[in-house]
Design a protein around this motif. Structure first.
Motif, PDB file in Angstrom:
ATOM      1  N   SER A 107      -7.426   3.059   0.735  1.00  0.00           N
ATOM      2  CA  SER A 107      -6.079   2.476   0.641  1.00  0.00           C
ATOM      3  C   SER A 107      -5.718   2.342  -0.829  1.00  0.00           C
ATOM      4  N   GLU A 163      -2.484   5.842   2.264  1.00  0.00           N
ATOM      5  CA  GLU A 163      -3.735   5.639   3.001  1.00  0.00           C
ATOM      6  C   GLU A 163      -4.334   7.005   3.304  1.00  0.00           C
ATOM      7  N   ILE A 171       0.860  -1.189   0.000  1.00  0.00           N
ATOM      8  CA  ILE A 171       0.000   0.000   0.000  1.00  0.00           C
ATOM      9  C   ILE A 171       0.894   1.236   0.000  1.00  0.00           C
ATOM     10  N   TYR A 199      -3.136   0.877  -3.489  1.00  0.00           N
ATOM     11  CA  TYR A 199      -2.073  -0.118  -3.660  1.00  0.00           C
ATOM     12  C   TYR A 199      -1.078   0.338  -4.717  1.00  0.00           C
ATOM     13  N   SER A 216      -1.776  -0.093   7.448  1.00  0.00           N
ATOM     14  CA  SER A 216      -0.578  -0.512   6.719  1.00  0.00           C
ATOM     15  C   SER A 216       0.619   0.371   7.062  1.00  0.00           C
TER      16      SER A 216
END
Lengths: 188, 315
Positions: free
Chosen positions: A102, A88, A85, A104, A159
């Motif tokens: 989130s 965020e 990730i 990626y 994350s």
């Protein structure tokens, strides 16, 4: 208004916190992790290929080398699409709710929305993580049947895992929005 | 349950004051300590040790100290919890090697006696059951404090108990008959207590109660514990090599070397952990209790320790 500051995560890695204030009661917090480093990618690739070469030397089967290349590429794609990730985001809007996104490394995005009526509070909590105690920001959701009780705890920035100083910045800002929301909702 | 606002950043006064809640009396102490209670036995498990740690911690918090408790997880209860007055408890997710909730107890049927098994009792019913008897027989094979014998003595019973753990330190010799943890020794101890009872040499239940009720108050225990901490603080912290020397010299030639080896391994493990997670990346916890405590109130600085001992009213 936009403000970008550098913080660190629980392992000491660099994190960037970007705070955008669209209005006094609509704020966005974006935590960016470092992108996939070439050094770590090279290290993993070399390890896999060396292991494959060792097996090839023992078995003398060229399929092993082909499989190693194939596994490395598939593993990298899987890692970028499901694990890594890059960013965020927490968007909090006074009368509407909280949205968590989130992003990626592959470009895929996961979005969760919590309407403001379900939010009881936003707090900083502690958790035992591996061999240490860490802090995390979480949203407490009201129990639909018992409004004084908490039905669920939703962690934020799961994350990135920012450290306490970063979390306090986000916490204070979120509390300002929540305080205003509570004041307006209780007003006759 | 969580850190709220900037309560943890208050500048600590050298003399501090904390109260259980507003409107009640609070106690001030000059020296404040950061205390960590580590025990395998804590709530939701029930027992003497659990109760002792909780009550002592509450009294130490009232006296202005920062207190945390470290124990192992109990089923779903893991992680960090806050109890009354901001007492922080770390339920570590460690594997339990044996059942913490049951102490190994010696069961033996004494043929001369008629035994009625009452099972678990409500705390409010304990006194009514105890006063029906004359002698309290405790047959524990392992025990730390044993709250039960204090309760029995407080109800005016003569106590006969196995001489294990901390039991010999709980009651004076006049109120307890101590036995070895064997059937023969327990029978002899019980016969001795029965003989004393029949001959009328035992103090009256009222006298026993009046003696016992002066022994244990949590505030008194907290003050005594404080003195122990202050004595320990005055002692020099030994370097690793001196600690190893002491282990080898005090624990015997074979055992001492084994302990020293384990100590070295522990020290190396600590160094590895510090390398994996340096101190610089560990967040300092927000104090819930103590002078900087987010849960506790502060009182103005007082010069004399004598003044600190006085009780002051808070709003």
């Amino acid at each position: 208004m936009e403000d970008k500051r550098i913080f660190s995560d629980i392992c000491g890695g660099r994190l960037a916190l970007q705070c955008r204030s669209y209005s006094p009661f609509c704020r966005e917090f974006c935590v960016s992790c470092p992108r996939l480093s070439l050094r770590s990618l090279t290290a993993v690739t070399c390890t896999v290929w060396l292991a494959a070469y060792g097996l090839f030397a023992l078995c003398e089967n060229s399929m092993i080398l082909s499989a190693a290349i194939f596994i490395t590429l598939l593993g990298l794609l899987g890692y970028l699409h499901f694990v890594k990730i890059d960013q965020e985001t927490l968007l909090i809007i006074d009368s509407l709710g909280i949205q968590m996104t989130s992003s990626y490394a592959s470009g895929k995005e996961n979005t969760t929305f919590i309407e403001m009526g379900k939010v009881k509070d936003i707090v900083i909590n502690e958790a035992i993580y591996m061999q240490k105690v860490i802090y995390y920001l979480c949203i407490l959701l009201k129990d639909p049947l018992e409004p004084h009780n908490i039905s669920q705890v939703v962690p934020v920035f799961q994350s990135a895992k920012p450290r306490l100083d970063c979390l306090i910045e986000v916490y204070k800002s979120c509390q300002e929005v929540l305080a205003h929301q509570k004041a307006t909702s209780t007003r006759p | 349950m969580a850190y709220r606002g900037g309560g943890g950043h208050v500048k600590p006064p050298s003399a501090l004051c904390s109260s259980v809640n507003s409107g009640k009396f609070s106690t001030c102490t000059a020296l404040s300590h950061n205390i960590c209670m580590v025990s395998d036995f804590f709530y939701p498990n029930m027992g003497g040790v659990e109760s002792h740690i909780y009550q002592l911690s509450q009294c130490l918090i009232q006296r202005g100290h920062k207190v945390i408790i470290v124990t192992h997880a109990y089923r779903d209860r893991k992680g960090i919890r806050y109890l009354t007055n901001g007492l922080k408890v770390y339920y570590l997710p460690l594997k339990v090697m044996y059942n913490q909730s049951t102490a190994t107890t010696l069961f033996h049927s004494l043929p001369l006696l008629r035994v009625r098994l009452l099972g678990a009792l409500e705390h409010k019913d304990v006194r009514d059951v105890l006063v029906q008897g004359h002698i309290f027989l405790n047959t524990s094979l392992t025990e730390a404090f044993c709250m039960a014998i204090v309760e029995a003595a407080s109800c005016g019973l003569q106590v006969v108990s196995t001489k294990v753990g901390g039991i010999p330190e709980v009651l004076p010799e006049s109120l307890i008959v101590l036995c070895e943890p064997s059937v023969k020794s327990l029978c002899e101890g019980l016969e001795k207590a029965i003989f004393q009872l029949k001959s009328g040499t035992l103090p009256t239940p009222e006298n026993i109660h009046n003696i016992v009720k002066t022994f244990y108050t949590w505030k008194n225990v907290a003050r005594r514990t404080e003195k122990v901490y202050e004595l320990v603080l005055k002692e020099d912290v030994l370097s690793v090599d001196k600690r190893l020397d002491r282990l080898i010299s005090h624990c015997g030639s074979v055992t001492g070397h084994i302990f020293a080896l384990l100590a070295v391994l522990n020290y190396l493990f600590l160094i590895v952990l510090r390398w994996i997670t340096p101190d610089s990346v560990i967040d300092v916890a927000i104090d819930a209790t103590g002078p900087r405590g987010a849960w506790t109130h502060h009182c103005p600085h007082s010069e004399k320790r004598g003044e600190n001992e006085k009780v002051s009213k808070t709003r």
